[in-house]
Design a protein around this motif. Structure first.
Motif, PDB file in Angstrom:
ATOM      1  N   TRP A  13       0.856  -1.181   0.000  1.00  0.00           N
ATOM      2  CA  TRP A  13       0.000   0.000   0.000  1.00  0.00           C
ATOM      3  C   TRP A  13       0.892   1.230   0.000  1.00  0.00           C
ATOM      4  O   TRP A  13       1.823   1.319   0.793  1.00  0.00           O
ATOM      5  CB  TRP A  13      -0.895   0.031   1.239  1.00  0.00           C
ATOM      6  CG  TRP A  13      -2.029  -0.926   1.134  1.00  0.00           C
ATOM      7  CD1 TRP A  13      -2.035  -2.236   1.536  1.00  0.00           C
ATOM      8  CD2 TRP A  13      -3.308  -0.681   0.586  1.00  0.00           C
ATOM      9  NE1 TRP A  13      -3.242  -2.807   1.263  1.00  0.00           N
ATOM     10  CE2 TRP A  13      -4.048  -1.880   0.680  1.00  0.00           C
ATOM     11  CE3 TRP A  13      -3.906   0.431   0.017  1.00  0.00           C
ATOM     12  CZ2 TRP A  13      -5.352  -1.980   0.225  1.00  0.00           C
ATOM     13  CZ3 TRP A  13      -5.214   0.327  -0.429  1.00  0.00           C
ATOM     14  CH2 TRP A  13      -5.921  -0.870  -0.324  1.00  0.00           C
ATOM     15  N   ARG A  15       0.745   5.137   0.705  1.00  0.00           N
ATOM     16  CA  ARG A  15      -0.126   6.123   1.352  1.00  0.00           C
ATOM     17  C   ARG A  15       0.562   7.478   1.340  1.00  0.00           C
ATOM     18  O   ARG A  15       1.684   7.619   1.821  1.00  0.00           O
ATOM     19  CB  ARG A  15      -0.440   5.695   2.773  1.00  0.00           C
ATOM     20  CG  ARG A  15      -1.391   6.662   3.468  1.00  0.00           C
ATOM     21  CD  ARG A  15      -1.928   6.135   4.763  1.00  0.00           C
ATOM     22  NE  ARG A  15      -0.866   5.700   5.647  1.00  0.00           N
ATOM     23  CZ  ARG A  15      -1.050   4.900   6.685  1.00  0.00           C
ATOM     24  NH1 ARG A  15      -2.240   4.418   6.944  1.00  0.00           N
ATOM     25  NH2 ARG A  15      -0.037   4.566   7.451  1.00  0.00           N
ATOM     26  N   ARG A  17       1.183  11.160   2.556  1.00  0.00           N
ATOM     27  CA  ARG A  17       1.044  11.970   3.771  1.00  0.00           C
ATOM     28  C   ARG A  17       0.801  13.433   3.435  1.00  0.00           C
ATOM     29  O   ARG A  17      -0.039  14.083   4.025  1.00  0.00           O
ATOM     30  CB  ARG A  17       2.299  11.869   4.619  1.00  0.00           C
ATOM     31  CG  ARG A  17       2.524  10.513   5.213  1.00  0.00           C
ATOM     32  CD  ARG A  17       3.746  10.571   6.084  1.00  0.00           C
ATOM     33  NE  ARG A  17       4.158   9.243   6.482  1.00  0.00           N
ATOM     34  CZ  ARG A  17       5.327   8.968   6.987  1.00  0.00           C
ATOM     35  NH1 ARG A  17       6.216   9.923   7.153  1.00  0.00           N
ATOM     36  NH2 ARG A  17       5.628   7.740   7.325  1.00  0.00           N
ATOM     37  N   LEU A  39      -2.575  10.975  -6.407  1.00  0.00           N
ATOM     38  CA  LEU A  39      -2.918  10.867  -4.998  1.00  0.00           C
ATOM     39  C   LEU A  39      -2.764  12.224  -4.329  1.00  0.00           C
ATOM     40  O   LEU A  39      -1.834  12.972  -4.631  1.00  0.00           O
ATOM     41  CB  LEU A  39      -2.011   9.870  -4.282  1.00  0.00           C
ATOM     42  CG  LEU A  39      -2.069   8.415  -4.728  1.00  0.00           C
ATOM     43  CD1 LEU A  39      -1.148   7.573  -3.862  1.00  0.00           C
ATOM     44  CD2 LEU A  39      -3.480   7.876  -4.676  1.00  0.00           C
ATOM     45  N   GLN A  43      -4.827   9.856   0.818  1.00  0.00           N
ATOM     46  CA  GLN A  43      -5.237   8.797  -0.094  1.00  0.00           C
ATOM     47  C   GLN A  43      -4.206   7.673  -0.118  1.00  0.00           C
ATOM     48  O   GLN A  43      -3.010   7.905   0.092  1.00  0.00           O
ATOM     49  CB  GLN A  43      -5.428   9.324  -1.511  1.00  0.00           C
ATOM     50  CG  GLN A  43      -6.636  10.208  -1.668  1.00  0.00           C
ATOM     51  CD  GLN A  43      -6.848  10.595  -3.116  1.00  0.00           C
ATOM     52  OE1 GLN A  43      -5.917  10.985  -3.810  1.00  0.00           O
ATOM     53  NE2 GLN A  43      -8.091  10.489  -3.571  1.00  0.00           N
ATOM     54  N   SER A  44      -4.688   6.460  -0.406  1.00  0.00           N
ATOM     55  CA  SER A  44      -3.835   5.276  -0.494  1.00  0.00           C
ATOM     56  C   SER A  44      -4.103   4.551  -1.794  1.00  0.00           C
ATOM     57  O   SER A  44      -5.179   4.665  -2.373  1.00  0.00           O
ATOM     58  CB  SER A  44      -4.122   4.322   0.665  1.00  0.00           C
ATOM     59  OG  SER A  44      -3.819   4.914   1.893  1.00  0.00           O
ATOM     60  N   ARG A  46      -3.402   0.561  -3.473  1.00  0.00           N
ATOM     61  CA  ARG A  46      -2.894  -0.811  -3.337  1.00  0.00           C
ATOM     62  C   ARG A  46      -2.099  -1.149  -4.588  1.00  0.00           C
ATOM     63  O   ARG A  46      -2.602  -1.026  -5.705  1.00  0.00           O
ATOM     64  CB  ARG A  46      -4.026  -1.803  -3.153  1.00  0.00           C
ATOM     65  CG  ARG A  46      -3.528  -3.225  -2.929  1.00  0.00           C
ATOM     66  CD  ARG A  46      -4.702  -4.187  -2.709  1.00  0.00           C
ATOM     67  NE  ARG A  46      -4.223  -5.509  -2.397  1.00  0.00           N
ATOM     68  CZ  ARG A  46      -3.881  -6.428  -3.294  1.00  0.00           C
ATOM     69  NH1 ARG A  46      -3.963  -6.164  -4.582  1.00  0.00           N
ATOM     70  NH2 ARG A  46      -3.460  -7.620  -2.904  1.00  0.00           N
ATOM     71  N   PHE A  63       5.437  10.212   1.418  1.00  0.00           N
ATOM     72  CA  PHE A  63       4.559   9.039   1.381  1.00  0.00           C
ATOM     73  C   PHE A  63       5.231   7.884   2.085  1.00  0.00           C
ATOM     74  O   PHE A  63       6.412   7.926   2.414  1.00  0.00           O
ATOM     75  CB  PHE A  63       4.198   8.662  -0.057  1.00  0.00           C
ATOM     76  CG  PHE A  63       5.341   8.122  -0.873  1.00  0.00           C
ATOM     77  CD1 PHE A  63       5.586   6.757  -0.926  1.00  0.00           C
ATOM     78  CD2 PHE A  63       6.170   8.970  -1.594  1.00  0.00           C
ATOM     79  CE1 PHE A  63       6.635   6.254  -1.680  1.00  0.00           C
ATOM     80  CE2 PHE A  63       7.215   8.476  -2.347  1.00  0.00           C
ATOM     81  CZ  PHE A  63       7.447   7.114  -2.399  1.00  0.00           C
TER      82      PHE A  63
END
Length: 72
Positions: A13, A15, A17, A39, A43-44, A46, A63
């Motif tokens: 994942w 993600r 920041r 992103l 938000q993340s 996969r 991130f």
């Protein structure tokens, strides 16, 4: 600056920041064609096992990459 994140044997994942991040996943011969995502903070995304990605920030960005837990 573009960052290459190589494929791994497990899903991950990504993600975000802070900042804004453009992600593109390389297409695989046995899978779907390449895809692009934007992103924003919080938000993340996969990243499936075996999928290398390129990440590029627009301005400063932060991130983290998290490994998906293995199935028990």
């Amino acid at each position: 600056r573009t960052l290459h994140l190589p494929a791994t044997r497990i899903a991950r994942w990504l993600r975000l920041r802070e900042g804004q991040l453009w992600i593109t996943a390389d297409g695989r011969a046995d899978g779907p064609p390449p895809e692009d995502w934007w992103l924003t903070p919080g938000q993340s995304l996969r990243v499936p096992a075996g999928t290398p990605v390129l990440a590029e920030s627009w301005g400063a960005a932060s991130f983290e990459m998290l490994e998906e837990p293995a199935a028990a």
